[in-house]
Scaffold this active site. Structure first.
Site, PDB file in Angstrom:
ATOM      1  N   SER A  36       0.786  -1.242   0.000  1.00  0.00           N
ATOM      2  CA  SER A  36       0.000   0.000   0.000  1.00  0.00           C
ATOM      3  C   SER A  36       0.816   1.289   0.000  1.00  0.00           C
ATOM      4  CB  SER A  36      -0.954   0.012   1.201  1.00  0.00           C
ATOM      5  OG  SER A  36      -0.238   0.030   2.421  1.00  0.00           O
ATOM      6  N   LYS A  47      -6.023   4.448   8.550  1.00  0.00           N
ATOM      7  CA  LYS A  47      -4.913   5.205   7.964  1.00  0.00           C
ATOM      8  C   LYS A  47      -5.195   6.702   7.958  1.00  0.00           C
ATOM      9  CE  LYS A  47      -2.916   1.466   5.275  1.00  0.00           C
ATOM     10  NZ  LYS A  47      -2.444   0.991   3.970  1.00  0.00           N
TER      11      LYS A  47
END
Length: 362
Positions: free
Chosen positions: A254, A299
Protein backbone atom coordinates in the site's frame (compact mmCIF):
# COMPACT_ATOMS: atom_id res chain seq x y z
CA UNK A 1 -26.22 -12.54 57.25
CA UNK A 2 -29.13 -10.34 56.11
CA UNK A 3 -30.69 -11.46 52.82
CA UNK A 4 -29.95 -8.13 51.11
CA UNK A 5 -26.28 -8.29 52.03
CA UNK A 6 -26.06 -11.90 50.88
CA UNK A 7 -27.65 -10.98 47.55
CA UNK A 8 -25.21 -8.09 47.02
CA UNK A 9 -22.26 -10.29 47.91
CA UNK A 10 -23.42 -13.02 45.53
CA UNK A 11 -23.86 -10.46 42.76
CA UNK A 12 -20.39 -9.05 43.41
CA UNK A 13 -18.83 -12.51 43.34
CA UNK A 14 -20.65 -13.29 40.11
CA UNK A 15 -19.42 -10.04 38.57
CA UNK A 16 -15.84 -10.83 39.61
CA UNK A 17 -16.20 -14.32 38.13
CA UNK A 18 -17.48 -12.90 34.85
CA UNK A 19 -14.63 -10.40 34.68
CA UNK A 20 -12.10 -13.13 35.38
CA UNK A 21 -13.65 -15.29 32.69
CA UNK A 22 -13.54 -12.37 30.25
CA UNK A 23 -9.85 -11.88 30.92
CA UNK A 24 -8.93 -15.55 30.83
CA UNK A 25 -11.07 -16.85 27.97
CA UNK A 26 -9.41 -16.34 24.55
CA UNK A 27 -11.61 -15.41 21.58
CA UNK A 28 -10.84 -15.98 17.86
CA UNK A 29 -10.38 -12.35 16.96
CA UNK A 30 -7.56 -9.97 16.02
CA UNK A 31 -7.39 -6.19 16.19
CA UNK A 32 -6.39 -3.55 13.65
CA UNK A 33 -5.53 -0.01 14.73
CA UNK A 34 -3.85 3.12 13.30
CA UNK A 35 -0.14 2.48 12.76
CA UNK A 36 2.90 4.72 12.32
CA UNK A 37 3.35 6.98 9.30
CA UNK A 38 6.62 7.67 7.48
CA UNK A 39 7.60 10.74 5.49
CA UNK A 40 8.98 9.45 2.17
CA UNK A 41 10.82 12.76 1.81
CA UNK A 42 12.47 12.43 5.21
CA UNK A 43 14.66 10.03 7.14
CA UNK A 44 14.10 6.77 8.95
CA UNK A 45 16.67 5.27 11.28
CA UNK A 46 19.10 8.07 10.49
CA UNK A 47 19.02 7.46 6.72
CA UNK A 48 17.00 9.10 3.93
CA UNK A 49 14.03 6.94 3.01
CA UNK A 50 14.67 7.65 -0.70
CA UNK A 51 18.28 7.46 -1.84
CA UNK A 52 19.00 8.46 -5.45
CA UNK A 53 22.42 8.54 -7.06
CA UNK A 54 23.59 9.01 -10.64
CA UNK A 55 20.96 11.67 -11.42
CA UNK A 56 20.43 15.26 -10.32
CA UNK A 57 18.08 15.64 -7.36
CA UNK A 58 16.41 18.72 -5.90
CA UNK A 59 15.59 19.94 -2.37
CA UNK A 60 12.16 19.03 -1.04
CA UNK A 61 10.00 20.36 1.78
CA UNK A 62 6.83 19.37 3.56
CA UNK A 63 5.59 15.81 3.94
CA UNK A 64 4.49 12.98 1.71
CA UNK A 65 3.67 10.45 4.40
CA UNK A 66 2.83 6.82 3.73
CA UNK A 67 0.50 5.30 6.32
CA UNK A 68 0.23 1.90 7.96
CA UNK A 69 -2.13 -0.24 10.01
CA UNK A 70 -0.98 -1.93 13.20
CA UNK A 71 -2.29 -5.48 13.78
CA UNK A 72 -2.05 -7.90 16.68
CA UNK A 73 0.47 -10.70 16.16
CA UNK A 74 -0.40 -14.08 14.70
CA UNK A 75 0.26 -15.84 18.00
CA UNK A 76 -1.61 -13.33 20.14
CA UNK A 77 -5.03 -14.38 21.34
CA UNK A 78 -7.37 -11.63 22.46
CA UNK A 79 -9.53 -12.16 25.50
CA UNK A 80 -13.20 -11.27 25.65
CA UNK A 81 -12.62 -7.98 27.49
CA UNK A 82 -10.10 -6.81 24.86
CA UNK A 83 -12.45 -7.78 22.04
CA UNK A 84 -15.36 -5.84 23.55
CA UNK A 85 -13.13 -2.82 24.16
CA UNK A 86 -11.93 -3.01 20.56
CA UNK A 87 -15.48 -3.18 19.23
CA UNK A 88 -16.39 -0.10 21.25
CA UNK A 89 -13.23 1.87 20.39
CA UNK A 90 -13.83 4.39 17.63
CA UNK A 91 -10.50 4.05 15.81
CA UNK A 92 -9.93 0.29 16.10
CA UNK A 93 -11.37 -2.64 14.20
CA UNK A 94 -11.85 -6.15 15.58
CA UNK A 95 -11.95 -8.85 12.90
CA UNK A 96 -11.94 -12.67 12.90
CA UNK A 97 -8.40 -13.94 13.48
CA UNK A 98 -8.59 -15.93 10.23
CA UNK A 99 -9.13 -12.71 8.25
CA UNK A 100 -5.55 -11.63 8.97
CA UNK A 101 -4.03 -15.07 9.50
CA UNK A 102 -5.65 -17.75 7.28
CA UNK A 103 -5.43 -21.27 8.64
CA UNK A 104 -3.82 -22.58 5.44
CA UNK A 105 -0.74 -20.34 5.78
CA UNK A 106 1.98 -20.27 8.41
CA UNK A 107 3.18 -17.01 9.99
CA UNK A 108 6.45 -17.36 8.07
CA UNK A 109 4.57 -17.71 4.78
CA UNK A 110 2.48 -14.62 5.54
CA UNK A 111 5.56 -12.62 6.48
CA UNK A 112 7.23 -13.69 3.25
CA UNK A 113 4.18 -12.65 1.25
CA UNK A 114 3.98 -9.19 2.79
CA UNK A 115 7.73 -8.71 2.34
CA UNK A 116 7.45 -9.64 -1.33
CA UNK A 117 4.47 -7.31 -1.79
CA UNK A 118 6.44 -4.48 -0.19
CA UNK A 119 9.44 -5.15 -2.44
CA UNK A 120 7.23 -5.25 -5.53
CA UNK A 121 5.53 -2.02 -4.51
CA UNK A 122 8.93 -0.32 -4.38
CA UNK A 123 9.83 -1.63 -7.83
CA UNK A 124 6.54 -0.49 -9.33
CA UNK A 125 6.86 2.89 -7.61
CA UNK A 126 10.22 3.46 -9.29
CA UNK A 127 8.85 2.47 -12.70
CA UNK A 128 5.70 4.60 -12.35
CA UNK A 129 7.68 7.63 -11.14
CA UNK A 130 10.20 7.51 -13.98
CA UNK A 131 7.49 6.99 -16.57
CA UNK A 132 5.61 9.97 -15.15
CA UNK A 133 8.80 12.00 -15.70
CA UNK A 134 9.30 10.54 -19.20
CA UNK A 135 12.58 8.90 -18.15
CA UNK A 136 13.12 5.61 -20.07
CA UNK A 137 12.98 2.37 -18.08
CA UNK A 138 14.37 -0.86 -19.51
CA UNK A 139 12.62 -4.23 -19.20
CA UNK A 140 13.78 -7.82 -19.48
CA UNK A 141 12.24 -11.25 -18.97
CA UNK A 142 13.71 -13.13 -16.01
CA UNK A 143 13.24 -16.29 -14.02
CA UNK A 144 10.99 -15.05 -11.21
CA UNK A 145 10.92 -18.33 -9.27
CA UNK A 146 11.93 -21.99 -9.56
CA UNK A 147 9.73 -24.83 -8.36
CA UNK A 148 11.45 -27.14 -5.90
CA UNK A 149 12.00 -30.61 -7.32
CA UNK A 150 11.35 -29.47 -10.91
CA UNK A 151 13.65 -29.99 -13.95
CA UNK A 152 14.84 -26.37 -13.59
CA UNK A 153 15.98 -26.69 -9.97
CA UNK A 154 19.74 -26.19 -9.78
CA UNK A 155 19.98 -25.33 -13.49
CA UNK A 156 18.09 -22.03 -13.62
CA UNK A 157 17.94 -19.49 -10.80
CA UNK A 158 15.72 -16.59 -9.81
CA UNK A 159 17.04 -13.46 -11.52
CA UNK A 160 18.50 -15.24 -14.56
CA UNK A 161 17.67 -13.21 -17.67
CA UNK A 162 15.95 -15.35 -20.31
CA UNK A 163 17.21 -14.30 -23.73
CA UNK A 164 15.84 -17.12 -25.87
CA UNK A 165 14.08 -20.50 -25.75
CA UNK A 166 15.00 -22.96 -28.51
CA UNK A 167 16.63 -20.08 -30.38
CA UNK A 168 13.52 -17.87 -30.35
CA UNK A 169 14.01 -14.45 -28.73
CA UNK A 170 11.95 -13.87 -25.60
CA UNK A 171 10.11 -10.56 -25.43
CA UNK A 172 7.31 -11.24 -22.91
CA UNK A 173 6.98 -13.68 -19.97
CA UNK A 174 4.20 -15.50 -21.80
CA UNK A 175 6.61 -16.39 -24.61
CA UNK A 176 8.43 -18.80 -22.30
CA UNK A 177 5.42 -20.99 -21.48
CA UNK A 178 4.25 -20.91 -25.09
CA UNK A 179 7.57 -22.23 -26.38
CA UNK A 180 8.01 -24.83 -23.61
CA UNK A 181 4.54 -26.29 -24.13
CA UNK A 182 5.27 -26.86 -27.81
CA UNK A 183 7.29 -29.83 -26.54
CA UNK A 184 6.07 -33.15 -25.28
CA UNK A 185 6.96 -34.18 -21.71
CA UNK A 186 10.37 -35.82 -21.74
CA UNK A 187 11.74 -33.72 -24.59
CA UNK A 188 14.65 -31.32 -24.20
CA UNK A 189 14.18 -27.55 -24.33
CA UNK A 190 17.10 -25.12 -24.62
CA UNK A 191 17.27 -21.90 -22.63
CA UNK A 192 19.78 -19.15 -23.43
CA UNK A 193 20.23 -17.06 -20.29
CA UNK A 194 22.39 -14.42 -18.67
CA UNK A 195 23.13 -15.63 -15.10
CA UNK A 196 21.61 -13.46 -12.39
CA UNK A 197 24.97 -12.41 -10.93
CA UNK A 198 26.31 -11.33 -14.32
CA UNK A 199 23.09 -9.44 -15.11
CA UNK A 200 23.29 -7.58 -11.77
CA UNK A 201 26.98 -6.76 -12.26
CA UNK A 202 26.37 -5.50 -15.80
CA UNK A 203 23.54 -3.24 -14.62
CA UNK A 204 25.64 -1.85 -11.76
CA UNK A 205 28.59 -1.16 -14.06
CA UNK A 206 26.37 0.21 -16.85
CA UNK A 207 27.66 -2.25 -19.45
CA UNK A 208 26.37 -5.07 -21.62
CA UNK A 209 26.44 -8.56 -20.10
CA UNK A 210 29.61 -10.48 -20.99
CA UNK A 211 28.39 -13.95 -20.15
CA UNK A 212 25.56 -16.02 -21.60
CA UNK A 213 25.00 -19.73 -21.27
CA UNK A 214 22.78 -22.34 -22.85
CA UNK A 215 20.93 -24.63 -20.45
CA UNK A 216 19.21 -27.81 -21.67
CA UNK A 217 16.28 -29.08 -19.61
CA UNK A 218 14.24 -32.24 -20.07
CA UNK A 219 10.62 -31.24 -19.63
CA UNK A 220 8.38 -32.74 -16.98
CA UNK A 221 4.63 -33.37 -17.10
CA UNK A 222 2.07 -31.08 -15.50
CA UNK A 223 -1.20 -32.51 -14.05
CA UNK A 224 -2.93 -31.46 -17.29
CA UNK A 225 -0.20 -33.33 -19.25
CA UNK A 226 1.49 -30.18 -20.58
CA UNK A 227 5.28 -30.06 -20.80
CA UNK A 228 6.78 -27.93 -18.03
CA UNK A 229 10.23 -27.09 -16.68
CA UNK A 230 9.18 -25.64 -13.31
CA UNK A 231 9.84 -21.91 -13.57
CA UNK A 232 7.74 -18.79 -13.35
CA UNK A 233 8.84 -16.11 -15.80
CA UNK A 234 8.44 -12.43 -14.92
CA UNK A 235 9.46 -8.92 -15.85
CA UNK A 236 12.46 -7.18 -14.33
CA UNK A 237 13.29 -3.53 -14.87
CA UNK A 238 16.58 -1.78 -15.48
CA UNK A 239 16.96 1.80 -14.38
CA UNK A 240 19.25 4.48 -15.82
CA UNK A 241 20.40 5.44 -12.30
CA UNK A 242 20.21 4.10 -8.75
CA UNK A 243 17.05 4.47 -6.64
CA UNK A 244 17.00 2.77 -3.23
CA UNK A 245 14.17 2.81 -0.70
CA UNK A 246 15.30 2.34 2.89
CA UNK A 247 12.44 1.46 5.19
CA UNK A 248 12.29 -1.54 7.50
CA UNK A 249 9.59 -3.30 9.50
CA UNK A 250 6.91 -2.46 6.95
CA UNK A 251 5.11 -4.91 4.66
CA UNK A 252 2.41 -5.05 2.04
CA UNK A 253 1.84 -3.12 -1.19
CA UNK A 254 0.00 0.00 0.00
CA UNK A 255 2.96 2.42 0.10
CA UNK A 256 3.46 2.34 -3.67
CA UNK A 257 1.78 5.65 -4.49
CA UNK A 258 3.58 7.64 -1.80
CA UNK A 259 6.98 6.16 -2.73
CA UNK A 260 6.36 7.09 -6.36
CA UNK A 261 5.42 10.67 -5.47
CA UNK A 262 8.48 11.00 -3.25
CA UNK A 263 10.71 9.92 -6.14
CA UNK A 264 9.01 12.36 -8.52
CA UNK A 265 9.46 15.17 -5.98
CA UNK A 266 13.18 14.52 -5.56
CA UNK A 267 13.73 14.43 -9.32
CA UNK A 268 11.65 17.55 -10.06
CA UNK A 269 12.86 21.17 -9.73
CA UNK A 270 9.38 22.19 -8.54
CA UNK A 271 8.70 21.50 -4.86
CA UNK A 272 5.62 19.30 -5.19
CA UNK A 273 4.20 19.83 -1.70
CA UNK A 274 4.87 23.54 -1.31
CA UNK A 275 5.76 22.77 2.29
CA UNK A 276 2.34 21.26 3.05
CA UNK A 277 1.75 18.10 5.12
CA UNK A 278 0.21 15.54 2.79
CA UNK A 279 -0.32 11.87 3.53
CA UNK A 280 -1.87 9.07 1.54
CA UNK A 281 -2.00 5.44 0.56
CA UNK A 282 -2.58 3.21 -2.43
CA UNK A 283 -0.97 0.47 -4.43
CA UNK A 284 0.59 1.39 -7.76
CA UNK A 285 1.41 -0.60 -10.86
CA UNK A 286 4.01 -0.04 -13.55
CA UNK A 287 1.61 2.14 -15.55
CA UNK A 288 0.93 4.47 -12.63
CA UNK A 289 -2.55 3.10 -11.86
CA UNK A 290 -3.48 3.49 -8.18
CA UNK A 291 -5.27 0.59 -6.50
CA UNK A 292 -7.32 0.22 -3.28
CA UNK A 293 -5.96 -0.91 0.06
CA UNK A 294 -7.29 -2.22 3.39
CA UNK A 295 -7.77 -0.33 6.65
CA UNK A 296 -8.44 3.05 5.01
CA UNK A 297 -10.26 4.58 8.00
CA UNK A 298 -7.43 3.70 10.38
CA UNK A 299 -4.91 5.20 7.96
CA UNK A 300 -6.77 8.51 7.79
CA UNK A 301 -6.82 8.63 11.60
CA UNK A 302 -3.07 7.93 11.73
CA UNK A 303 -2.39 10.64 9.14
CA UNK A 304 -4.44 13.33 10.86
CA UNK A 305 -2.96 12.53 14.28
CA UNK A 306 0.50 13.26 12.83
CA UNK A 307 -0.62 16.59 11.39
CA UNK A 308 -1.66 15.82 7.81
CA UNK A 309 -4.15 18.22 6.24
CA UNK A 310 -4.67 16.36 2.96
CA UNK A 311 -4.99 12.63 2.31
CA UNK A 312 -4.50 11.12 -1.15
CA UNK A 313 -7.17 8.40 -1.32
CA UNK A 314 -7.51 5.65 -3.94
CA UNK A 315 -10.73 6.14 -5.87
CA UNK A 316 -12.08 2.74 -4.81
CA UNK A 317 -11.50 3.56 -1.11
CA UNK A 318 -13.22 6.93 -1.24
CA UNK A 319 -16.68 5.87 -0.11
CA UNK A 320 -15.36 4.02 2.95
CA UNK A 321 -12.98 6.83 3.90
CA UNK A 322 -15.67 9.51 3.55
CA UNK A 323 -17.97 7.78 6.04
CA UNK A 324 -15.83 8.87 8.97
CA UNK A 325 -13.27 11.49 7.93
CA UNK A 326 -11.18 12.92 10.79
CA UNK A 327 -11.87 16.58 11.43
CA UNK A 328 -9.44 18.86 9.61
CA UNK A 329 -8.46 16.27 6.98
CA UNK A 330 -9.36 16.73 3.31
CA UNK A 331 -9.73 13.53 1.31
CA UNK A 332 -8.40 13.80 -2.25
CA UNK A 333 -9.57 11.20 -4.76
CA UNK A 334 -6.84 9.79 -7.05
CA UNK A 335 -6.87 7.05 -9.67
CA UNK A 336 -3.41 7.46 -11.20
CA UNK A 337 -0.06 9.01 -10.31
CA UNK A 338 -0.96 11.77 -12.78
CA UNK A 339 -4.09 12.55 -10.74
CA UNK A 340 -1.93 12.75 -7.63
CA UNK A 341 0.62 15.15 -9.12
CA UNK A 342 -2.18 17.40 -10.41
CA UNK A 343 -3.77 17.38 -6.96
CA UNK A 344 -0.44 18.32 -5.38
CA UNK A 345 -0.21 21.25 -7.78
CA UNK A 346 -3.62 22.51 -6.64
CA UNK A 347 -2.65 22.09 -2.97
CA UNK A 348 0.65 23.88 -3.58
CA UNK A 349 -1.14 26.80 -5.25
CA UNK A 350 -3.80 27.07 -2.54
CA UNK A 351 -6.59 25.85 -4.82
CA UNK A 352 -7.92 23.19 -2.43
CA UNK A 353 -11.55 24.07 -3.29
CA UNK A 354 -11.12 22.48 -6.72
CA UNK A 355 -9.57 19.22 -5.56
CA UNK A 356 -11.33 15.98 -6.58
CA UNK A 357 -13.07 14.95 -3.39
CA UNK A 358 -14.41 11.75 -1.91
CA UNK A 359 -18.03 11.16 -0.99
CA UNK A 360 -19.92 8.33 0.64
CA UNK A 361 -21.63 7.55 -2.63
CA UNK A 362 -18.45 6.72 -4.59
Amino acid sequence: MPRRTATMLASLLMLIALLCAGVLIPVPYAEMSPGPTYNTLGEHGGEPVLQISGHKTYPTSGNLNMTTVRVTGSQYRMNLVEAVYGWLAHDNLVVPHSTLYPDDKTPDQLNQETAEEFSQSQESAKVAALKELKIPVGTRVVVASVVKGSPAEGALHAGDVIKAVDGTEIKQPGDVARLVTKHQPGQEVLFRVVPAKEAAAAEKEKRAPRQEQTVGLVTGKAPDKRAVVGIQAGIDHTFPFSINIKLTDVGGPSAGLMFALGIVDKLTPEDLTGGKFIAGTGTIDDTGKVGPIGGIQMKTVAARSKGARFFLTPKDNCAAAAKDTPKGLTLVKVDTIGDATKALEKIRKGDAANLPSCSTGR
